[in-house]
Each structure stands twice: as C-alpha cells, then as structure tokens.
Design an enzyme around this catalytic site. Structure first.
Site, mmCIF file in Angstrom:
data_model
loop_
_atom_site.group_PDB
_atom_site.id
_atom_site.type_symbol
_atom_site.label_atom_id
_atom_site.label_comp_id
_atom_site.label_asym_id
_atom_site.label_seq_id
_atom_site.Cartn_x
_atom_site.Cartn_y
_atom_site.Cartn_z
ATOM 1 N N PRO A 1 0.787 -1.241 0.000
ATOM 2 C CA PRO A 1 0.000 0.000 0.000
ATOM 3 C C PRO A 1 0.815 1.285 0.000
ATOM 4 O O PRO A 1 1.862 1.374 0.640
ATOM 5 C CB PRO A 1 -0.830 -0.112 1.291
ATOM 6 C CG PRO A 1 -0.150 -1.142 2.112
ATOM 7 C CD PRO A 1 0.503 -2.080 1.169
ATOM 8 N N ASN A 2 0.299 2.240 -0.748
ATOM 9 C CA ASN A 2 0.828 3.610 -0.851
ATOM 10 C C ASN A 2 2.093 3.724 -1.687
ATOM 11 O O ASN A 2 2.564 4.828 -1.951
ATOM 12 C CB ASN A 2 1.061 4.224 0.546
ATOM 13 C CG ASN A 2 -0.213 4.270 1.368
ATOM 14 O OD1 ASN A 2 -1.220 4.798 0.894
ATOM 15 N ND2 ASN A 2 -0.201 3.704 2.548
ATOM 16 N N ARG B 1 4.951 10.974 -2.529
ATOM 17 C CA ARG B 1 4.637 10.650 -1.138
ATOM 18 C C ARG B 1 5.850 10.890 -0.235
ATOM 19 O O ARG B 1 6.891 10.257 -0.426
ATOM 20 C CB ARG B 1 4.272 9.164 -1.110
ATOM 21 C CG ARG B 1 4.177 8.584 0.250
ATOM 22 C CD ARG B 1 4.170 7.059 0.212
ATOM 23 N NE ARG B 1 3.922 6.581 1.547
ATOM 24 C CZ ARG B 1 4.261 5.384 1.988
ATOM 25 N NH1 ARG B 1 4.847 4.511 1.201
ATOM 26 N NH2 ARG B 1 4.003 5.045 3.222
ATOM 27 N N TYR C 1 11.005 8.912 1.232
ATOM 28 C CA TYR C 1 10.987 7.871 0.199
ATOM 29 C C TYR C 1 11.614 8.288 -1.131
ATOM 30 O O TYR C 1 11.671 7.485 -2.061
ATOM 31 C CB TYR C 1 9.540 7.395 -0.021
ATOM 32 C CG TYR C 1 8.930 6.798 1.229
ATOM 33 C CD1 TYR C 1 9.447 5.636 1.793
ATOM 34 C CD2 TYR C 1 7.852 7.416 1.865
ATOM 35 C CE1 TYR C 1 8.903 5.103 2.956
ATOM 36 C CE2 TYR C 1 7.300 6.884 3.024
ATOM 37 C CZ TYR C 1 7.829 5.731 3.564
ATOM 38 O OH TYR C 1 7.300 5.197 4.708
ATOM 39 N N ASN D 1 8.167 -5.433 -1.122
ATOM 40 C CA ASN D 1 8.069 -4.345 -0.148
ATOM 41 C C ASN D 1 6.627 -4.345 0.359
ATOM 42 O O ASN D 1 5.729 -3.830 -0.305
ATOM 43 C CB ASN D 1 8.419 -2.989 -0.774
ATOM 44 C CG ASN D 1 8.433 -1.876 0.269
ATOM 45 O OD1 ASN D 1 7.934 -2.044 1.373
ATOM 46 N ND2 ASN D 1 9.002 -0.736 -0.096
ATOM 47 N N ALA E 1 3.243 -0.798 4.766
ATOM 48 C CA ALA E 1 2.730 -0.816 6.146
ATOM 49 C C ALA E 1 2.310 -2.218 6.592
ATOM 50 O O ALA E 1 2.287 -2.514 7.799
ATOM 51 C CB ALA E 1 1.567 0.157 6.282
ATOM 52 N N HIS F 1 4.331 -4.488 9.145
ATOM 53 C CA HIS F 1 4.227 -4.427 10.605
ATOM 54 C C HIS F 1 2.927 -5.020 11.142
ATOM 55 O O HIS F 1 2.698 -5.001 12.343
ATOM 56 C CB HIS F 1 4.356 -2.957 11.048
ATOM 57 C CG HIS F 1 5.368 -2.189 10.254
ATOM 58 N ND1 HIS F 1 6.720 -2.473 10.303
ATOM 59 C CD2 HIS F 1 5.239 -1.179 9.331
ATOM 60 C CE1 HIS F 1 7.363 -1.651 9.478
ATOM 61 N NE2 HIS F 1 6.491 -0.871 8.871
ATOM 62 N N ASP G 1 1.907 -15.762 6.048
ATOM 63 C CA ASP G 1 1.442 -17.140 5.852
ATOM 64 C C ASP G 1 1.353 -17.496 4.370
ATOM 65 O O ASP G 1 1.633 -18.635 3.987
ATOM 66 C CB ASP G 1 0.072 -17.340 6.518
ATOM 67 C CG ASP G 1 0.167 -17.417 8.036
ATOM 68 O OD1 ASP G 1 1.296 -17.498 8.562
ATOM 69 O OD2 ASP G 1 -0.882 -17.388 8.702
ATOM 70 N N GLU H 1 13.047 -9.087 1.130
ATOM 71 C CA GLU H 1 12.259 -7.980 1.701
ATOM 72 C C GLU H 1 12.988 -6.658 1.449
ATOM 73 O O GLU H 1 14.188 -6.549 1.720
ATOM 74 C CB GLU H 1 12.099 -8.233 3.206
ATOM 75 C CG GLU H 1 11.308 -7.167 3.941
ATOM 76 C CD GLU H 1 11.202 -7.480 5.457
ATOM 77 O OE1 GLU H 1 11.627 -8.570 5.897
ATOM 78 O OE2 GLU H 1 10.709 -6.600 6.186
ATOM 79 N N HIS I 1 12.817 -2.367 1.978
ATOM 80 C CA HIS I 1 12.235 -1.125 2.500
ATOM 81 C C HIS I 1 13.098 0.036 2.049
ATOM 82 O O HIS I 1 14.331 -0.012 2.221
ATOM 83 C CB HIS I 1 12.152 -1.146 4.027
ATOM 84 C CG HIS I 1 11.333 -2.271 4.536
ATOM 85 N ND1 HIS I 1 9.961 -2.281 4.429
ATOM 86 C CD2 HIS I 1 11.692 -3.463 5.075
ATOM 87 C CE1 HIS I 1 9.512 -3.423 4.906
ATOM 88 N NE2 HIS I 1 10.533 -4.167 5.293
ATOM 89 N N SER J 1 13.046 3.182 3.209
ATOM 90 C CA SER J 1 13.559 3.848 4.407
ATOM 91 C C SER J 1 14.119 2.784 5.349
ATOM 92 O O SER J 1 13.869 1.586 5.169
ATOM 93 C CB SER J 1 12.426 4.610 5.094
ATOM 94 O OG SER J 1 11.444 3.697 5.561
ATOM 95 N N ARG K 1 13.258 4.412 12.600
ATOM 96 C CA ARG K 1 12.104 5.326 12.557
ATOM 97 C C ARG K 1 11.252 5.112 13.819
ATOM 98 O O ARG K 1 11.795 4.869 14.884
ATOM 99 C CB ARG K 1 11.316 5.088 11.261
ATOM 100 C CG ARG K 1 12.144 5.430 10.007
ATOM 101 C CD ARG K 1 11.348 5.224 8.737
ATOM 102 N NE ARG K 1 10.192 6.100 8.682
ATOM 103 C CZ ARG K 1 9.208 5.974 7.780
ATOM 104 N NH1 ARG K 1 9.272 5.016 6.863
ATOM 105 N NH2 ARG K 1 8.182 6.801 7.784
ATOM 106 N N ARG L 1 7.569 0.603 13.603
ATOM 107 C CA ARG L 1 8.101 0.108 12.319
ATOM 108 C C ARG L 1 9.221 -0.911 12.504
ATOM 109 O O ARG L 1 9.673 -1.541 11.558
ATOM 110 C CB ARG L 1 8.608 1.273 11.468
ATOM 111 C CG ARG L 1 7.491 2.154 10.957
ATOM 112 C CD ARG L 1 7.996 3.179 9.969
ATOM 113 N NE ARG L 1 7.130 4.327 9.971
ATOM 114 C CZ ARG L 1 6.010 4.434 9.235
ATOM 115 N NH1 ARG L 1 5.659 3.479 8.410
ATOM 116 N NH2 ARG L 1 5.259 5.510 9.317
#
Ligand code: DQA
Length: 143
Positions: free
Chosen positions: A9-10, A17, A22, A74, A77, A80, A87, A98, A100, A102, A107, A111
């Site tokens: 998301p986002n 953003r 970012y 990625n 959100a 977390h 699963d 994985e 990220h 940032s 942070r 997070r």
C-alpha cells in the site's frame, strides 16, 4: 527465471509521497530500471502493486502457477501488521527478498517489527529505491 516484484500500500504514490523519506523516484521509474537489469541478465520480471491485502495474497498464491522463482517484496505498512501475507509466502514456499526504502529500524518504534524479516532470504532496508536493484542483483548472483 521469472521474478515477481511486489509492492504494498501507498507505494503507487512514490515520487510524491513523503519524498523526504521515500525519495523522488516514481514506482514506474524503479520498475523500468529493474526491467533493464533483468533483461540484461536474461531474467524475466513481473510487477504488481496493490493497496489491498487480499490482492497481494492472491498474487502470491498465483505465483506458483505463474512459475515465479523469487519475489522481491516491499510489504509497506503491511510489514508491521500482516500475518496473512507472511502465511501466504510460507504456503507457496517461494524465496523472497524484503525491501524497504527507508530504514525501518531507525524510525518510529512500531516500524521496527517486521512479520517478514525472519523468513526472508535477505532484507534490504534504508538503501533508498536502490534497495530493489540490490535485491535483484542478489537474485541474479545466486541463480
Ligand atoms: C516502507 C516502510 C514502511 O514502514 C511504510 O509503512 C511504507 C514503506 C519502506 O519502503 O520504507 O509504506 O516499507
């Protein structure tokens, strides 16, 4: 070899953003760079971004029949919060990396918890958008 680059998301808003966190690069620009690196090394790459948890889960499930051998993910959100996405990755048993943009460890406290890091092949955090390319280089190096 087919690779899936999955964004949560986002991340469709990258570039506009919170660019202080970012960066200025859009998801489209990042995907073009990944495509070039993949093609230069004779790898095939697919992209999917969604703001909906169930769509990301379905995409992971479909990865088996789509012959995806590795996933760059990625979860944004959902990193977390989402045991369901964790699963799904465990269910399909496809190795994933994985990413990220940032550094999630430097942070806010909330997070620091990732539901993915302990089962990821490798975690790239805080490398900016270059983290996606580093993940792809890692897959290329290992295959
Ligand atoms: C992120 C970090 C997450 O905490 C955040 O919710 C995101 C993006 C990153 O790429 O730095 O949306 O995954």
């Amino acid at each position: 070899m087919n690779i899936l680059v999955l964004n949560g998301p986002n991340l469709n808003l990258l570039g506009s953003r919170e660019s202080n966190i970012y960066g200025e690069e859009s998801l489209n620009v990042i995907e073009k760079k990944l495509l070039k690196l993949a093609e230069d090394n004779s790898f095939s790459v697919n992209f999917f971004q969604s703001n909906a948890e169930h769509e990301l889960i379905n995409c992971i499930h479909n990865s088996k029949e789509n012959n995806i051998s590795a996933i760059i993910f990625n979860p944004a959100a959902f990193t977390h919060t989402s045991i369901a996405l964790r699963d799904a990755l465990l269910a399909v048993k496809i190795p994933f990396y994985e990413v990220h943009i940032s550094d999630i460890n430097s942070r806010e406290e909330f997070r620091k918890k990732s539901f993915f890091s302990d089962i990821a092949e490798k975690v790239f955090t805080g490398k900016g958008t270059n983290g996606y390319l580093l993940a792809l280089e890692e897959i290329i190096k290992n295959n």
